[in-house]
Design an enzyme around this catalytic site. Sequence first.
Site, mmCIF file in Angstrom:
data_model
loop_
_atom_site.group_PDB
_atom_site.id
_atom_site.type_symbol
_atom_site.label_atom_id
_atom_site.label_comp_id
_atom_site.label_asym_id
_atom_site.label_seq_id
_atom_site.Cartn_x
_atom_site.Cartn_y
_atom_site.Cartn_z
ATOM 1 N N ARG A 156 30.430 39.630 37.034
ATOM 2 C CA ARG A 156 30.735 41.015 36.706
ATOM 3 C C ARG A 156 30.212 41.285 35.296
ATOM 4 O O ARG A 156 30.089 40.367 34.483
ATOM 5 C CB ARG A 156 32.243 41.256 36.751
ATOM 6 C CG ARG A 156 32.891 40.940 38.092
ATOM 7 C CD ARG A 156 34.408 41.098 38.010
ATOM 8 N NE ARG A 156 35.074 40.814 39.280
ATOM 9 C CZ ARG A 156 35.542 39.634 39.640
ATOM 10 N NH1 ARG A 156 35.404 38.600 38.810
ATOM 11 N NH2 ARG A 156 36.128 39.460 40.813
ATOM 12 N N LYS A 180 38.937 38.054 36.339
ATOM 13 C CA LYS A 180 40.177 38.826 36.361
ATOM 14 C C LYS A 180 41.376 37.897 36.228
ATOM 15 O O LYS A 180 41.395 36.804 36.768
ATOM 16 C CB LYS A 180 40.271 39.621 37.662
ATOM 17 C CG LYS A 180 39.203 40.712 37.788
ATOM 18 C CD LYS A 180 39.356 41.484 39.084
ATOM 19 C CE LYS A 180 38.330 42.605 39.164
ATOM 20 N NZ LYS A 180 38.455 43.397 40.417
ATOM 21 N N HIS A 250 26.511 45.872 39.050
ATOM 22 C CA HIS A 250 27.098 45.483 40.328
ATOM 23 C C HIS A 250 26.028 45.324 41.408
ATOM 24 O O HIS A 250 26.221 44.560 42.362
ATOM 25 C CB HIS A 250 28.146 46.510 40.757
ATOM 26 C CG HIS A 250 29.496 45.894 40.977
ATOM 27 N ND1 HIS A 250 30.176 45.207 39.986
ATOM 28 C CD2 HIS A 250 30.285 45.826 42.082
ATOM 29 C CE1 HIS A 250 31.322 44.768 40.467
ATOM 30 N NE2 HIS A 250 31.416 45.118 41.738
ATOM 31 N N ARG A 253 25.080 41.842 41.245
ATOM 32 C CA ARG A 253 26.138 41.006 41.831
ATOM 33 C C ARG A 253 26.059 41.049 43.354
ATOM 34 O O ARG A 253 26.167 40.016 44.022
ATOM 35 C CB ARG A 253 27.496 41.514 41.333
ATOM 36 C CG ARG A 253 28.714 40.742 41.836
ATOM 37 C CD ARG A 253 29.937 41.211 41.067
ATOM 38 N NE ARG A 253 31.210 40.858 41.689
ATOM 39 C CZ ARG A 253 31.836 39.695 41.528
ATOM 40 N NH1 ARG A 253 31.289 38.748 40.788
ATOM 41 N NH2 ARG A 253 33.009 39.476 42.092
ATOM 42 N N HIS A 276 36.276 35.776 43.900
ATOM 43 C CA HIS A 276 37.159 36.562 44.754
ATOM 44 C C HIS A 276 38.401 35.740 45.098
ATOM 45 O O HIS A 276 38.291 34.566 45.455
ATOM 46 C CB HIS A 276 36.458 36.950 46.056
ATOM 47 C CG HIS A 276 35.438 38.029 45.885
ATOM 48 N ND1 HIS A 276 34.445 38.287 46.808
ATOM 49 C CD2 HIS A 276 35.262 38.944 44.890
ATOM 50 C CE1 HIS A 276 33.698 39.295 46.389
ATOM 51 N NE2 HIS A 276 34.173 39.709 45.239
ATOM 52 N N TYR A 285 29.779 41.252 52.553
ATOM 53 C CA TYR A 285 28.382 40.825 52.481
ATOM 54 C C TYR A 285 27.879 40.272 53.809
ATOM 55 O O TYR A 285 26.681 40.280 54.062
ATOM 56 C CB TYR A 285 28.211 39.795 51.355
ATOM 57 C CG TYR A 285 28.573 40.374 50.019
ATOM 58 C CD1 TYR A 285 27.750 41.315 49.399
ATOM 59 C CD2 TYR A 285 29.756 40.038 49.385
ATOM 60 C CE1 TYR A 285 28.085 41.874 48.193
ATOM 61 C CE2 TYR A 285 30.112 40.589 48.174
ATOM 62 C CZ TYR A 285 29.265 41.511 47.585
ATOM 63 O OH TYR A 285 29.623 42.079 46.383
#
Length: 304
Positions: A156, A180, A250, A253, A276, A285
Site C-alpha cells: 500500500r 494495518k 493501488h 498493488r 490481507h 483477483y
Amino acid sequence: MTVHDTAETWLTHLAVERGLSANTLSSYRRDVLRYVDWLDSAGITDIDVVSVADIEAYVLDLRRGVDGRTALGASSAARALIVVRGLHRFALGEGLVVIDVAAEVAPPATGRHLPDTLSIEEVSLLIDACPADDAATAADLRDRALIEVLYGTGARISEAVGLSVDDVSEAPEVLRLTGKGSKQRLVPYGSMASDAVARYLVRGRPLLAKGKSHALFLNMRGGALSRQSAWAALKRAVERSGLDKEVSPHTLRHSFATHLLEGGANIRVVQELLGHSSVTTTQIYTHVTAENLRQVWHSAHPRA
C-alpha cells in the site's frame, strides 16, 4: 439528547477510548456530520426519535445525490452507513435510545468491481520512464525505487512511504512492511526492485538527506516523503511513459496480485504478501484472472 451532541460525544469516545488515528477520525467526522445535517434538514434533532425509515431514506438520498451533492456508489454509501450504525450503537450503549434502529437497515447491494491493472509491458514502460543512468537526479532514482517497490511488493502507498532505511533487510531482496494495525510482514521484492533501491541508497538518498529522517524515501527537504508526494511521483512517471490510462498506487498493488496469480502463485501466498487478514479479500483477483481467461476463450474458440 440531540443528534449533534451525541455525534460529538461519540467522536470524542473514538479518539480517547478507542485511540483511532487522525485520518480515520477525520473520515468518521465527515460522514457523521453529513448524517446529522441530513437529519436536521428533515426536522429531526433528537437521537431517540430517529426511525428505521429515516435511515433508509438517508441512504437512498446518498445514492441519488440530492441537494446538489454527488451521488455515492453502493460501496461508498455502505461505508457511510457503517458510521451511522456506529453512532446508533453508541447511543444504545449510553442509554440514550432503547433500540438500535440502524442495525435493521441493510446496506445497498454492491456489485463486484474488478480492479484496474496494468499489463507487464505497461509496468515496464512506467518504471523505465524514471531515469536510472548517470544523468538521473536524486528524485529520479527515488521515484524509480518507489515504483519498483510498489509493484515488486504489492505494498500500500502508506506502507511504502512508511519504510525506514532499517526496513531494507540484511537478507537479500526482502523488505519489512508495516501494514494495518501495525502488523509487520517480510516481503520479497526481486532483483530489479532491489537494484533500484540500492542505486537510490548509494546515489540518490545521500543528496536528499539532511540528517532529519530515517525514512527510506525522502522529499527534497530531507523529510519523509508524504503520500501526496508519492502520488505526484507516480503521476510524473505516467506522463513520461505515455500511458493513456489512470494509474494510482493501488493500480500497481492490483497488478502485482494479478500477475502473481496469472503466473501460478497460490492465493494463500498472495494473501500473505498483500497483508490481507482474510483470503476472501484476495479472492477478487481470482475474478480478474477468470475474466482474462473468458476474454481469451471468446476471441479464440470457434463456437464462442
